[in-house]
Design an enzyme around this catalytic site. Structure first.
Site, PDB file in Angstrom:
ATOM      1  N   ARG A   1     -22.621  -1.023  -7.999  1.00 30.48           N
ATOM      2  CA  ARG A   1     -21.693   0.105  -8.205  1.00 30.48           C
ATOM      3  C   ARG A   1     -22.313   1.232  -9.020  1.00 30.48           C
ATOM      4  NH1 ARG A   1     -16.875  -0.014  -5.225  1.00 30.48           N
ATOM      5  NH2 ARG A   1     -16.311  -2.157  -4.885  1.00 30.48           N
TER       6      ARG A   1
ATOM      7  N   CYS B   1      -6.681  -1.481   3.155  1.00 30.03           N
ATOM      8  CA  CYS B   1      -6.362  -0.443   4.141  1.00 30.03           C
ATOM      9  C   CYS B   1      -7.509  -0.026   5.059  1.00 30.03           C
ATOM     10  CB  CYS B   1      -5.832   0.793   3.426  1.00 30.03           C
ATOM     11  SG  CYS B   1      -4.267   0.475   2.608  1.00 30.03           S
TER      12      CYS B   1
ATOM     13  N   VAL C   1       6.648  -3.252   4.756  1.00 29.52           N
ATOM     14  CA  VAL C   1       6.102  -4.611   4.898  1.00 29.52           C
ATOM     15  C   VAL C   1       4.635  -4.513   5.285  1.00 29.52           C
ATOM     16  CG1 VAL C   1       8.346  -5.570   5.555  1.00 29.52           C
ATOM     17  CG2 VAL C   1       6.774  -4.772   7.341  1.00 29.52           C
TER      18      VAL C   1
ATOM     19  N   GLY D   1       5.824  -4.935  -2.248  1.00 27.40           N
ATOM     20  CA  GLY D   1       4.391  -5.139  -2.474  1.00 27.40           C
ATOM     21  C   GLY D   1       3.754  -4.007  -3.252  1.00 27.40           C
ATOM     22  N   TYR D   2       2.454  -3.804  -3.007  1.00 24.88           N
ATOM     23  CA  TYR D   2       1.678  -2.777  -3.710  1.00 24.88           C
ATOM     24  C   TYR D   2       2.197  -1.371  -3.427  1.00 24.88           C
ATOM     25  CZ  TYR D   2      -1.789  -6.179  -5.137  1.00 24.88           C
ATOM     26  OH  TYR D   2      -2.420  -7.237  -5.737  1.00 24.88           O
ATOM     27  N   VAL D   3       2.817  -1.181  -2.262  1.00 28.43           N
ATOM     28  CA  VAL D   3       3.363   0.136  -1.940  1.00 28.43           C
ATOM     29  C   VAL D   3       4.848   0.206  -2.278  1.00 28.43           C
ATOM     30  CG1 VAL D   3       3.922   1.686  -0.019  1.00 28.43           C
ATOM     31  CG2 VAL D   3       1.640   0.740  -0.234  1.00 28.43           C
TER      32      VAL D   3
ATOM     33  N   ALA E   1      -6.523   9.929   8.080  1.00 22.65           N
ATOM     34  CA  ALA E   1      -6.932  10.173   6.688  1.00 22.65           C
ATOM     35  C   ALA E   1      -7.759   9.001   6.172  1.00 22.65           C
ATOM     36  CB  ALA E   1      -5.698  10.391   5.805  1.00 22.65           C
TER      37      ALA E   1
ATOM     38  N   GLN F   1     -10.515  -1.001   6.356  1.00 18.48           N
ATOM     39  CA  GLN F   1     -10.990  -1.741   7.534  1.00 18.48           C
ATOM     40  C   GLN F   1      -9.858  -1.983   8.526  1.00 18.48           C
ATOM     41  OE1 GLN F   1     -13.940  -4.957   7.504  1.00 18.48           O
ATOM     42  NE2 GLN F   1     -12.278  -6.284   8.137  1.00 18.48           N
TER      43      GLN F   1
HETATM   44  P1  NAD Z   1       2.024  -6.237   0.498  1.00 14.62           P
HETATM   45  O1  NAD Z   1       1.562  -7.415   1.269  1.00 14.62           O
HETATM   46  O2  NAD Z   1       1.639  -6.089  -0.928  1.00 14.62           O
HETATM   47  O3  NAD Z   1       3.626  -6.154   0.552  1.00 14.62           O
HETATM   48  C1  NAD Z   1       4.359  -6.373   1.689  1.00 14.62           C
HETATM   49  C2  NAD Z   1       5.581  -7.205   1.310  1.00 14.62           C
HETATM   50  O4  NAD Z   1       6.465  -7.241   2.433  1.00 14.62           O
HETATM   51  C3  NAD Z   1       5.283  -8.658   0.951  1.00 14.62           C
HETATM   52  O5  NAD Z   1       5.749  -8.925  -0.361  1.00 14.62           O
HETATM   53  C4  NAD Z   1       6.068  -9.478   1.998  1.00 14.62           C
HETATM   54  O6  NAD Z   1       6.629 -10.668   1.474  1.00 14.62           O
HETATM   55  C5  NAD Z   1       7.141  -8.498   2.404  1.00 14.62           C
HETATM   56  N1  NAD Z   1       7.730  -8.771   3.720  1.00 14.62           N
HETATM   57  C6  NAD Z   1       7.088  -9.051   4.893  1.00 14.62           C
HETATM   58  N2  NAD Z   1       7.980  -9.186   5.883  1.00 14.62           N
HETATM   59  C7  NAD Z   1       9.208  -8.999   5.339  1.00 14.62           C
HETATM   60  C8  NAD Z   1      10.543  -8.991   5.859  1.00 14.62           C
HETATM   61  N3  NAD Z   1      10.765  -9.199   7.163  1.00 14.62           N
HETATM   62  N4  NAD Z   1      11.572  -8.783   5.006  1.00 14.62           N
HETATM   63  C9  NAD Z   1      11.353  -8.553   3.679  1.00 14.62           C
HETATM   64  N5  NAD Z   1      10.121  -8.543   3.140  1.00 14.62           N
HETATM   65  C10 NAD Z   1       9.062  -8.742   3.953  1.00 14.62           C
HETATM   66  O7  NAD Z   1       1.545  -4.950   1.308  1.00 14.62           O
HETATM   67  P2  NAD Z   1       1.259  -3.460   0.738  1.00 14.62           P
HETATM   68  O8  NAD Z   1      -0.109  -3.374   0.197  1.00 14.62           O
HETATM   69  O9  NAD Z   1       2.420  -3.045  -0.099  1.00 14.62           O
HETATM   70  O10 NAD Z   1       1.267  -2.638   2.096  1.00 14.62           O
HETATM   71  C11 NAD Z   1       2.448  -2.408   2.819  1.00 14.62           C
HETATM   72  C12 NAD Z   1       2.159  -1.385   3.897  1.00 14.62           C
HETATM   73  O11 NAD Z   1       1.748  -0.154   3.288  1.00 14.62           O
HETATM   74  C13 NAD Z   1       1.022  -1.759   4.853  1.00 14.62           C
HETATM   75  O12 NAD Z   1       1.340  -1.280   6.133  1.00 14.62           O
HETATM   76  C14 NAD Z   1      -0.175  -1.001   4.304  1.00 14.62           C
HETATM   77  O13 NAD Z   1      -1.124  -0.702   5.295  1.00 14.62           O
HETATM   78  C15 NAD Z   1       0.473   0.275   3.788  1.00 14.62           C
HETATM   79  N6  NAD Z   1      -0.255   0.937   2.695  1.00 14.62           N
HETATM   80  C16 NAD Z   1      -0.827   0.222   1.684  1.00 14.62           C
HETATM   81  C17 NAD Z   1      -1.463   0.870   0.636  1.00 14.62           C
HETATM   82  C18 NAD Z   1      -2.095   0.093  -0.491  1.00 14.62           C
HETATM   83  O14 NAD Z   1      -2.811   0.696  -1.288  1.00 14.62           O
HETATM   84  N7  NAD Z   1      -1.876  -1.188  -0.630  1.00 14.62           N
HETATM   85  C19 NAD Z   1      -1.503   2.265   0.599  1.00 14.62           C
HETATM   86  C20 NAD Z   1      -0.895   2.972   1.640  1.00 14.62           C
HETATM   87  C21 NAD Z   1      -0.267   2.302   2.676  1.00 14.62           C
HETATM   88  C1  UDX Z   2      -7.117   3.916   0.142  1.00 19.35           C
HETATM   89  C2  UDX Z   2      -6.876   5.438   0.256  1.00 19.35           C
HETATM   90  O1  UDX Z   2      -7.675   6.117  -0.721  1.00 19.35           O
HETATM   91  C3  UDX Z   2      -5.410   5.752   0.050  1.00 19.35           C
HETATM   92  O2  UDX Z   2      -5.181   7.145   0.243  1.00 19.35           O
HETATM   93  C4  UDX Z   2      -4.587   4.946   1.040  1.00 19.35           C
HETATM   94  O3  UDX Z   2      -3.204   5.197   0.840  1.00 19.35           O
HETATM   95  C5  UDX Z   2      -4.872   3.465   0.899  1.00 19.35           C
HETATM   96  O4  UDX Z   2      -6.287   3.231   1.053  1.00 19.35           O
HETATM   97  P1  UDX Z   2      -7.358   2.214  -1.876  1.00 19.35           P
HETATM   98  O5  UDX Z   2      -7.905   1.319  -0.830  1.00 19.35           O
HETATM   99  O6  UDX Z   2      -6.273   1.710  -2.746  1.00 19.35           O
HETATM  100  O7  UDX Z   2      -6.807   3.559  -1.200  1.00 19.35           O
HETATM  101  O8  UDX Z   2      -8.539   2.702  -2.859  1.00 19.35           O
HETATM  102  P2  UDX Z   2      -9.729   3.756  -2.695  1.00 19.35           P
HETATM  103  O9  UDX Z   2      -9.862   4.472  -3.961  1.00 19.35           O
HETATM  104  O10 UDX Z   2      -9.607   4.569  -1.482  1.00 19.35           O
HETATM  105  O11 UDX Z   2     -11.017   2.820  -2.560  1.00 19.35           O
HETATM  106  C6  UDX Z   2     -11.242   2.041  -1.397  1.00 19.35           C
HETATM  107  C7  UDX Z   2     -12.606   1.367  -1.497  1.00 19.35           C
HETATM  108  O12 UDX Z   2     -13.644   2.338  -1.384  1.00 19.35           O
HETATM  109  C8  UDX Z   2     -12.857   0.653  -2.825  1.00 19.35           C
HETATM  110  O13 UDX Z   2     -13.532  -0.549  -2.587  1.00 19.35           O
HETATM  111  C9  UDX Z   2     -13.729   1.616  -3.589  1.00 19.35           C
HETATM  112  O14 UDX Z   2     -14.531   0.990  -4.552  1.00 19.35           O
HETATM  113  C10 UDX Z   2     -14.570   2.194  -2.450  1.00 19.35           C
HETATM  114  N1  UDX Z   2     -15.147   3.509  -2.764  1.00 19.35           N
HETATM  115  C11 UDX Z   2     -14.331   4.578  -3.022  1.00 19.35           C
HETATM  116  C12 UDX Z   2     -16.534   3.671  -2.735  1.00 19.35           C
HETATM  117  O15 UDX Z   2     -17.277   2.721  -2.474  1.00 19.35           O
HETATM  118  N2  UDX Z   2     -17.057   4.910  -2.996  1.00 19.35           N
HETATM  119  C13 UDX Z   2     -16.272   5.997  -3.264  1.00 19.35           C
HETATM  120  O16 UDX Z   2     -16.831   7.078  -3.472  1.00 19.35           O
HETATM  121  C14 UDX Z   2     -14.862   5.824  -3.270  1.00 19.35           C
END
Ligand code: NAD
Ligand code: UDX
Length: 480
Positions: free
Chosen positions: A447, A272, A86, A10-12, A219, A274
């Protein structure tokens, strides 16, 4: 050669593993997912997520030491280090619904690791999880003990979307938590060795497991709290004639506070903040700390208040009704430079306007029509469950249309709302937009991306978050 497998593309998982492969040519990295379509996209010219700089990194190492595969079990079995990335959504049903983290996806990944492993493994929590999750994972992994040694590490990810590659290349810190045993320390060192390819040693922090797990939740809570703090002040600015940008600048000049993350907005979104605060609230409640839980809950309440305050402002200024009126929404993603819409404030704002029977025309440079329609029709908390695991596709909402550009979206509109701070919205020809709108033409900047004075000179009635109000808006008070 060290072999890494990451469960969850995914995104991470995708960007993090791409950067590890890019920076560590001697490490072989496999990213696996149960979603066959997501893996196919990672292997195509059109990656499944939009993230500046990601394409170049992936192109450099895909097929060299970076591989995307849906052959989950094989790559898990062969790996030395397994990252689990995941999704960990908010529970929608049962105990803790609406607050607790749903660890279903994590648990099924852990059970699969236990089933297929034939050699010792380091299992790394990359997902954001409740504090003490490592203990539960350890129990699952060792339940059917086949004499395999598992070391669990917590290595939370701090990247922000839109700047993920930059954040991964130059992280403020990398956090690794492990067991304080000789085997635990050895596992921490093995993961440290991977990051040490490009991260300076003083930026790699090692802690015990629970500190690492909790630091991630803390954090995110601190960051979101800053936004709710400045947004709370924005309401007071509007009531008193102060300007939130000036206040934030003056406050942020204090080196103990700092200037970042003080932009007032229509509310924070993203997958993340909420989710992780609700999770923190639940953990506090479970540990008999209701006062602490309520303290953090307030960060979310102010965020909800900010979104509904915005909707009320729109409706109240337009003669207390938007029924049948076209409202253009510029920006739907939760922030600029991403196509991600998870928990975007635009969903709540659009739903609020639809509740007052508005017709909405949306333009976002990175979000597809299908995604917008799905988001608006979706129930709360369903957004973080993978699409391929959702039973049906909701039907499109008729009063919502999606436009190809900002001029199309605003043509004939009564009002414009900016909900994402895309750079291109700073450069639009607002005279042209004004000329093609119904009069009086209303502008609601959620914004603070456009100079309100310039818009007023064109003829718009303008509302910008936390800025002094027009005489018109003062005469049309919005009750939140
Ligand atoms: P995402 O939904 O984009 O990706 C998760 C992926 O895991 C999906 O593609 C899903 O199909 C897969 N998956 C689920 N169960 C599975 C399994 N059993 N086997 C194989 N694949 C499986 O999620 P994300 O945004 O990448 O976030 C992942 C984690 O990282 C979350 O816990 C999130 O809180 C944390 N995180 C996210 C961000 C962010 O900016 N998105 C930043 C820091 C931490
Ligand atoms: C956040 C954390 O920043 C990151 O460290 C963590 O790993 C995942 O969650 P992200 O949600 O991707 O990252 O983006 P972020 O830049 O934090 O913005 C989150 C929300 O806050 C957005 O909707 C953004 O527009 C809003 N925001 C951010 C504000 O409204 N004001 C600000 O000054 C900064």
């Amino acid at each position: 050669m060290v072999k890494i497998c990451c469960i969850g593309a995914g995104y991470v998982g995708g960007p993090t593993m791409a950067v590890i492969a890019f920076k560590c040519p001697s490490v072989e990295v496999y990213v696996v997912d149960i979603s066959v379509s997501r893996i196919a996209a990672w292997n195509s010219d059109r990656l499944p997520i939009y993230e500046p700089g990601l394409d170049e990194v992936v192109k450099q190492c895909r097929g060299r030491n970076l591989f995307f595969s849906s052959n989950v079990e094989q790559h898990v079995a062969e790996a030395d280090i397994i990252f689990v990335s995941v999704n960990t959504p908010t529970k929608t049903r049962g105990l803790g619904a609406g607050k607790a983290a749903d660890l279903t996806y994590w648990e099924s990944a852990a059970r699969m690791i236990a089933d297929v492993s034939k050699s010792d493994k380091i299992v790394v929590e990359k997902s954001t999880v409740p504090v003490k999750t490592a203990e539960a994972i350890e129990k699952i992994l060792t339940h059917n003990s086949k004499g395999i040694n598992y070391q669990i590490l917590s290595n939370p990810e701090f990247l922000a979307e839109g700047t993920a590659i930059e954040d991964l290349f130059k992280p403020d810190r990398v956090l690794i938590g492990g067991r304080e045993t000789p085997e635990g320390r050895k596992a921490v060192q093995a993961l440290k060795d991977v990051y040490a390819h490009w991260v300076p040693e003083d930026r790699i922090i090692t802690t015990n497991l629970w500190s690492a797990e909790l630091s991630k939740l803390a954090a995110n809570a601190f960051l979101a709290q800053r936004i709710s703090s400045v947004n709370a002040i924005s309401a007071l600015c509007e009531a008193t004639g102060a300007d939130v940008s000036e206040v934030a600048y003056a406050v942020g000049k204090d080196s103990r506070i700092g200037p970042k993350f003080l932009n007032a907005s229509v509310g924070f979104g993203g997958s993340c903040f909420q989710k992780d605060i609700l999770n923190l609230v639940y953990i506090c409640e479970c540990n008999g700390l209701p006062e602490v839980a309520n303290y953090w809950r307030q960060v979310i309440k102010i965020n909800d208040y900010q979104k509904s305050r915005f909707v009320n402002r729109v409706v109240a200024s337009m003669f207390n009704t938007v029924a049948g009126k076209k409202i253009a929404v510029l920006g739907f993603a939760f922030k600029k430079d991403t196509g991600d819409t998870r928990e975007t404030p635009a969903i709540d704002v659009c739903k609020g306007l639809l509740g007052d029977k508005a017709k909405i025309s949306i333009y976002d440079p990175q979000v597809t029509e299908d995604q917008i329609q799905r988001d608006i029709a979706m129930s709360k908390f369903d957004w973080d469950h993978p699409v391929h695991l959702q039973p049906t596709s909701p039907t499109a909402v008729k009063q919502v249309s999606v436009a190809w550009d900002a001029y199309e979206a605003t043509k004939g509109a009564h009002g414009v709302c900016i909900l994402t701070e895309w750079n291109e919205f700073k450069e639009l020809d607002y005279q042209k937009i004004y000329d093609n709108m119904q009069k009086p033409a209303f502008f609601f900047d959620g914004r603070n991306v456009v100079d309100p004075q310039k818009l007023r000179e064109i003829g718009f009635i303008v509302y910008s978050i936390g800025k002094p109000l027009d005489a018109w808006l003062k005469d049309m008070p919005a009750v939140a």
